[in-house]
Design an enzyme around this catalytic site. Sequence first.
Site, PDB file in Angstrom:
ATOM      1  N   GLU A 181       5.728 -34.429 104.590  1.00  0.00           N
ATOM      2  CA  GLU A 181       5.538 -35.441 103.695  1.00  0.00           C
ATOM      3  C   GLU A 181       4.729 -36.396 103.862  1.00  0.00           C
ATOM      4  O   GLU A 181       4.843 -37.512 104.975  1.00  0.00           O
ATOM      5  CB  GLU A 181       7.223 -35.849 104.573  1.00  0.00           C
ATOM      6  CG  GLU A 181       8.312 -34.888 103.693  1.00  0.00           C
ATOM      7  CD  GLU A 181       9.940 -35.520 104.337  1.00  0.00           C
ATOM      8  OE1 GLU A 181       9.895 -36.849 104.287  1.00  0.00           O
ATOM      9  OE2 GLU A 181      10.980 -34.934 103.956  1.00  0.00           O
TER      10      GLU A 181
ATOM     11  N   GLU B 285      12.403 -27.505 103.678  1.00  0.00           N
ATOM     12  CA  GLU B 285      13.571 -28.937 103.832  1.00  0.00           C
ATOM     13  C   GLU B 285      14.656 -28.703 102.486  1.00  0.00           C
ATOM     14  O   GLU B 285      13.950 -29.385 101.221  1.00  0.00           O
ATOM     15  CB  GLU B 285      13.495 -29.766 104.334  1.00  0.00           C
ATOM     16  CG  GLU B 285      12.705 -30.246 105.436  1.00  0.00           C
ATOM     17  CD  GLU B 285      12.632 -31.657 106.546  1.00  0.00           C
ATOM     18  OE1 GLU B 285      13.197 -32.738 105.579  1.00  0.00           O
ATOM     19  OE2 GLU B 285      11.638 -31.933 106.703  1.00  0.00           O
TER      20      GLU B 285
HETATM   21  C1  FCB Z   1      13.053 -35.728 105.873  1.00  0.00           C
HETATM   22  C2  FCB Z   1      12.212 -35.268 107.081  1.00  0.00           C
HETATM   23  C3  FCB Z   1      12.696 -35.350 108.289  1.00  0.00           C
HETATM   24  C4  FCB Z   1      14.475 -35.446 108.175  1.00  0.00           C
HETATM   25  C5  FCB Z   1      15.056 -35.633 106.582  1.00  0.00           C
HETATM   26  C6  FCB Z   1      16.753 -36.215 107.170  1.00  0.00           C
HETATM   27  O1  FCB Z   1      12.684 -36.583 104.778  1.00  0.00           O
HETATM   28  O2  FCB Z   1      11.648 -34.863 106.298  1.00  0.00           O
HETATM   29  O3  FCB Z   1      11.882 -35.168 109.360  1.00  0.00           O
HETATM   30  O4  FCB Z   1      14.354 -36.559 109.025  1.00  0.00           O
HETATM   31  O5  FCB Z   1      13.942 -36.206 106.132  1.00  0.00           O
END
Ligand code: FCB
Length: 461
Positions: free
Chosen positions: A165, A362
Amino acid sequence: MYKFPEGFFWGAATSGVQSEGSKNQVNKSIWNYWFEKEPKRFSGEIGPDVVCDTYNKFKEDVALMKEINFNSFRTSIQWARLIKDFETGEVCEDAVRFYNEYIDELLKNGVEPIINLYHFDMPSELQEKFGGFESKKVVNLFVLFAQKAFELFGDRVKYWTTFNEPIVPVEGGYLYDFHYPNKKDPKLATQVAYNIILAHAKTVNLYKNMKISGEIGVILNLTPSYSRSNSEEDLKAAYMADLFFNRSFLDPMLKGEFPKDLCEILKEHNLTPETTKEELKEIEKAKVDFLGVNYYVPRRVKAKEKKDEKFNNPEYYFDYYINPDGRFNPYRDNNEIYPVALYDIAKNVQENYGNIPWYLAEIGIAMDLNSEGDVKEDGLIDDTFRTDLMKEHFIQLHRAIEEGSNCFGVHQWTFIDCWSWLNSFKRRYGFYRLDLETGKRIKKKHGVWFAQLAKDNGFEK
Ligand code: FCB
């Protein structure tokens, strides 16, 4: 049955700062530093010192991964742990030992490591001395760190990612004040964004030049922008949000070029970063092998109602709006739940970005301790709420794969409840609960479901 392609990756993601703890860490990251300075900004005044204590517990933890059938797992190497002297690249021997043992333990247990190099964790010394990624010197120091990591672990790590990110440190540190150095300066923000893209490109090119067998990619948080209506103004608002938040990194990192419209807008506001011809060539040349995508919530936008006097952030071009027909997660600030977005992301990558191999790096459903409740008679925590929602998301992903999307895996956020920046431990996402008092890991019901999913490489309707 929803079956997934053969060899599909099933696992979870975390990061160094969020899981390791700072034991024996030679240098501080901005998170250690900021927490010392302003503990009150962190939920419950809990900092990154202990967190999951993975530094000490990685062996037990890998066994827990095996228990729920992970075949892959992502974490990051902390720059501030691995490198002792940032300018010479001298490494910390204890960090080399730790990461070696951790990686070997994963491999020994059939868990493929995906290793990320930057997860919001600028060494504080480099932030203080040079302004972190505000400076091109730090870009080069990052590449030196990456080189050390490739030399040390590249014989066993076959999947690398440069940044997680990358837009978030820009937003948090330079626009909206949720990361150190807490500036609100759009001009610096664009320079930092550009410098990060450059650091990524130089790292990818270095990796390719080193001719190590393996692949390299990047992980982007791609949050689709949906407009309130089909009116020209609302559609324009969504176009702008997409330009700033998705295409700003997607286009240079996947296509080697910056969106023309974005460049023009930045110029209009006198926000163009400093670039050189050589750097732009470096960016054009850097070809990633795969993409990681993080997805949590959709972005809903509408035309701007009241014009800002000057450009402070991308919201100059749109307003947010709440979907009147939306479903929301009561356990996480009423975030909208919209599984179809995952299908839309997959189609965007398929249709506009050459159908590059990608994985869902994720996805997660936040709950809190209250909503997850206590341990039940079967010894598990009942988070069926999470399983039901994950199923809906996976069905959308499956639909896209059936239509030819080149997705090779799913990593859920996260493995063991971990520390999440300013939110600390407020929100829980893990397959295992972390008991903050004892450090004990307690399995959640969703972990049992996931173990079956990974074993069958699919799930029943
Ligand atoms: C994402 C991040 C990760 C974590 C999640 C909940 O944006 O990559 O580090 O904090 O959110």
